[in-house]
Enzyme design. Sequence first.
Site, PDB file in Angstrom:
ATOM      1  N   SER A 141      -6.511  -0.832   1.597  1.00  0.00           N
ATOM      2  CA  SER A 141      -5.857  -1.689   2.590  1.00  0.00           C
ATOM      3  C   SER A 141      -6.308  -3.126   2.393  1.00  0.00           C
ATOM      4  O   SER A 141      -7.447  -3.391   1.986  1.00  0.00           O
ATOM      5  CB  SER A 141      -6.217  -1.248   4.005  1.00  0.00           C
ATOM      6  OG  SER A 141      -5.745  -2.200   4.959  1.00  0.00           O
ATOM      7  N   TYR A 155     -11.595   1.027  10.761  1.00  0.00           N
ATOM      8  CA  TYR A 155     -10.605   1.194   9.695  1.00  0.00           C
ATOM      9  C   TYR A 155     -11.010   0.407   8.449  1.00  0.00           C
ATOM     10  O   TYR A 155     -10.924   0.915   7.320  1.00  0.00           O
ATOM     11  CB  TYR A 155      -9.233   0.748  10.195  1.00  0.00           C
ATOM     12  CG  TYR A 155      -8.127   0.940   9.185  1.00  0.00           C
ATOM     13  CD1 TYR A 155      -7.665   2.212   8.872  1.00  0.00           C
ATOM     14  CD2 TYR A 155      -7.541  -0.151   8.550  1.00  0.00           C
ATOM     15  CE1 TYR A 155      -6.646   2.401   7.940  1.00  0.00           C
ATOM     16  CE2 TYR A 155      -6.522   0.022   7.630  1.00  0.00           C
ATOM     17  CZ  TYR A 155      -6.083   1.297   7.325  1.00  0.00           C
ATOM     18  OH  TYR A 155      -5.075   1.465   6.396  1.00  0.00           O
TER      19      TYR A 155
END
Length: 246
Positions: A141, A155
Amino acid sequence: MKRCEGNVAVITGGSRGIGAAVALRLAEEGADIVITYESSAERAADMVEQIKARGRRALAVQADSAVPEALTAAVDEAAATFGRLDILVNNAAVFLVSPLDDLSPSDIDRTLAVNVRAPLVASQAAARHMGRGGRIISIGSNVADRAPFPGLALYSMSKTALVGMTKGLARELGPRGITVNLVHPGPTDTDANPADGPNAETIAGLTALGRYAESTEIAATIAHLASEDGRYITGASLHVDGGFTV
């Protein structure tokens, strides 16, 4: 020329979003496809039909990536069904935005189980079946390198962990001719993160190009890494993020 002709690919979480785009692109490149899915059998069955419509064999296997035994069994089933395994794309993930004070132990455990442990478990299972030319590609990501707003600590941590995993596996599996790489997508237009969503204009503005990616643009990079063209790339973290991290 189809660059993955005759290969077999497993894509975790391959029934939607980036995973679905990768599955279709690799099918177009000549690979037979196995996708895992957690809950939507109907969506997975539709993906199987789309892959078959491109002239390739396809299989959908229900597996919760948080359960190591289920994930290992899915990888083993893929190799047993199609007689080989050449490509693994670790795509399944949990995305949780939460203030630090609100994170529960179960939130932490679930995120790390799916985003960190599962890619390692799937890679371990896949490597047992791979010969020279095997490819392991994980989806990271953009927020692994840049957390632009609060609530991303868990995350971001989970996706950053994949950098170390990728480097370690690349070193370990390199002598066997297996490459291991990591792709960091930027904001990407999917049903879970639509380009016309409530915060999309602000998020798009954080990129140098000023827009969301199409999922097919992420899939194109993965197809390159999965093919013979990517044979000398390993241990790399590649940003396909429209300049989000510049």
